[in-house]
Design a protein around this motif. Structure first.
Motif, PDB file in Angstrom:
ATOM      1  N   GLY A  21       3.086  -4.903  -2.994  1.00 35.87           N
ATOM      2  CA  GLY A  21       4.051  -4.187  -2.163  1.00 35.87           C
ATOM      3  C   GLY A  21       4.935  -5.175  -1.446  1.00 35.87           C
ATOM      4  O   GLY A  21       5.361  -6.176  -2.020  1.00 35.87           O
ATOM      5  N   ARG A  22       5.185  -4.910  -0.168  1.00 32.63           N
ATOM      6  CA  ARG A  22       5.938  -5.841   0.673  1.00 32.63           C
ATOM      7  C   ARG A  22       4.928  -6.516   1.585  1.00 32.63           C
ATOM      8  O   ARG A  22       4.369  -5.894   2.483  1.00 32.63           O
ATOM      9  N   ILE A  23       4.665  -7.788   1.334  1.00 34.92           N
ATOM     10  CA  ILE A  23       3.561  -8.501   1.983  1.00 34.92           C
ATOM     11  C   ILE A  23       4.097  -9.663   2.817  1.00 34.92           C
ATOM     12  O   ILE A  23       4.835 -10.501   2.313  1.00 34.92           O
ATOM     13  N   ASP A  24       3.701  -9.700   4.077  1.00 32.87           N
ATOM     14  CA  ASP A  24       3.899 -10.884   4.914  1.00 32.87           C
ATOM     15  C   ASP A  24       2.567 -11.630   4.851  1.00 32.87           C
ATOM     16  O   ASP A  24       1.561 -11.164   5.391  1.00 32.87           O
ATOM     17  N   ALA A  70      -8.908  -0.075   4.442  1.00 30.76           N
ATOM     18  CA  ALA A  70      -8.219  -0.662   5.593  1.00 30.76           C
ATOM     19  C   ALA A  70      -7.033  -1.508   5.151  1.00 30.76           C
ATOM     20  O   ALA A  70      -5.941  -1.407   5.714  1.00 30.76           O
ATOM     21  N   CYS A  71      -7.240  -2.336   4.135  1.00 36.18           N
ATOM     22  CA  CYS A  71      -6.154  -3.208   3.668  1.00 36.18           C
ATOM     23  C   CYS A  71      -5.076  -2.424   2.932  1.00 36.18           C
ATOM     24  O   CYS A  71      -3.917  -2.846   2.906  1.00 36.18           O
ATOM     25  N   SER A  72      -5.432  -1.300   2.343  1.00 37.49           N
ATOM     26  CA  SER A  72      -4.427  -0.444   1.703  1.00 37.49           C
ATOM     27  C   SER A  72      -3.437   0.077   2.744  1.00 37.49           C
ATOM     28  O   SER A  72      -2.256   0.246   2.460  1.00 37.49           O
ATOM     29  N   LEU A  73      -3.949   0.337   3.938  1.00 42.09           N
ATOM     30  CA  LEU A  73      -3.079   0.763   5.034  1.00 42.09           C
ATOM     31  C   LEU A  73      -2.349  -0.439   5.615  1.00 42.09           C
ATOM     32  O   LEU A  73      -1.237  -0.318   6.097  1.00 42.09           O
ATOM     33  N   GLY A  74      -3.005  -1.592   5.549  1.00 38.89           N
ATOM     34  CA  GLY A  74      -2.396  -2.867   5.891  1.00 38.89           C
ATOM     35  C   GLY A  74      -1.975  -3.021   7.338  1.00 38.89           C
ATOM     36  O   GLY A  74      -2.051  -2.085   8.113  1.00 38.89           O
ATOM     37  N   PRO A  75      -1.533  -4.216   7.679  1.00 40.47           N
ATOM     38  CA  PRO A  75      -0.963  -4.419   9.006  1.00 40.47           C
ATOM     39  C   PRO A  75       0.393  -3.709   9.095  1.00 40.47           C
ATOM     40  O   PRO A  75       0.995  -3.373   8.068  1.00 40.47           O
ATOM     41  N   TYR A  76       0.873  -3.516  10.299  1.00 38.91           N
ATOM     42  CA  TYR A  76       2.089  -2.729  10.516  1.00 38.91           C
ATOM     43  C   TYR A  76       3.327  -3.300   9.817  1.00 38.91           C
ATOM     44  O   TYR A  76       4.250  -2.556   9.488  1.00 38.91           O
ATOM     45  N   VAL A  79       3.750  -3.285   3.617  1.00 39.39           N
ATOM     46  CA  VAL A  79       3.681  -1.995   2.940  1.00 39.39           C
ATOM     47  C   VAL A  79       2.964  -2.201   1.613  1.00 39.39           C
ATOM     48  O   VAL A  79       3.466  -2.910   0.731  1.00 39.39           O
ATOM     49  N   VAL A  80       1.776  -1.628   1.489  1.00 38.28           N
ATOM     50  CA  VAL A  80       1.000  -1.737   0.252  1.00 38.28           C
ATOM     51  C   VAL A  80       1.315  -0.526  -0.619  1.00 38.28           C
ATOM     52  O   VAL A  80       1.151   0.619  -0.192  1.00 38.28           O
ATOM     53  N   LEU A  81       1.788  -0.798  -1.830  1.00 39.18           N
ATOM     54  CA  LEU A  81       2.152   0.263  -2.763  1.00 39.18           C
ATOM     55  C   LEU A  81       1.107   0.473  -3.855  1.00 39.18           C
ATOM     56  O   LEU A  81       1.039   1.556  -4.442  1.00 39.18           O
ATOM     57  N   ASP A  82       0.314  -0.570  -4.129  1.00 39.77           N
ATOM     58  CA  ASP A  82      -0.645  -0.490  -5.227  1.00 39.77           C
ATOM     59  C   ASP A  82      -1.791  -1.457  -4.953  1.00 39.77           C
ATOM     60  O   ASP A  82      -1.595  -2.511  -4.344  1.00 39.77           O
ATOM     61  N   VAL A  83      -2.987  -1.064  -5.394  1.00 43.11           N
ATOM     62  CA  VAL A  83      -4.166  -1.919  -5.261  1.00 43.11           C
ATOM     63  C   VAL A  83      -4.871  -1.986  -6.605  1.00 43.11           C
ATOM     64  O   VAL A  83      -5.112  -0.960  -7.237  1.00 43.11           O
TER      65      VAL A  83
END
Length: 89
Positions: A21-24, A70-76, A79-83
Motif C-alpha cells: 500500500g502506501r507505507i512510511d 493490527a498491522c493491516s489497519l496500520g499506523p495512521y 494505508v495497507v491495501l493488501d497483505v
C-alpha cells in the motif's frame, strides 16, 4: 478437555507478512515492533519501501493472527491495501 485447551494455547506459529500500500517505513516498522512487543511475539523487520513492508513474526498462533489484523489497519500515516501471509519454519 483441559489438556486440549493447554496444548492449543501453546501452539506456535511463524509467518512472513508482506503489507502493500502506501507505507512510511519508519512509522510502519515502529508500529509493528510495538504491536509485536505487546503481543509477546518475536519480530524481524525485513525489506521496506514506499509501497511494501516485509515482516516476520513468531509466537502463539492466535497472537500472530492479531498482529496481522493490527498491522493491516496500520499506523495512521500508512494505508495497507493488501497483505500476503506465508508460513515459515
Amino acid at each position: 478437555m483441559q489438556q486440549a485447551d493447554e496444548r492449543r494455547a501453546l501452539l506456535l506459529d511463524a509467518a512472513r507478512f508482506t503489507f502493500r500500500g502506501r507505507i512510511d517505513c519508519d512509522s510502519f516498522a515502529e508500529f509493528a515492533r510495538h504491536r509485536a512487543a505487546r503481543l509477546d511475539l518475536e519480530i524481524c523487520v525485513g525489506d521496506c519501501d514506499p509501497t511494501s513492508a516485509t515482516l516476520s513474526v513468531r509466537g502463539q498462533e492466535a497472537l500472530v493472527d492479531m498482529f496481522e489484523m493490527a498491522c493491516s489497519l496500520g499506523p495512521y500515516d500508512c494505508v495497507v491495501l493488501d497483505v500476503e501471509r506465508r508460513a515459515i519454519a
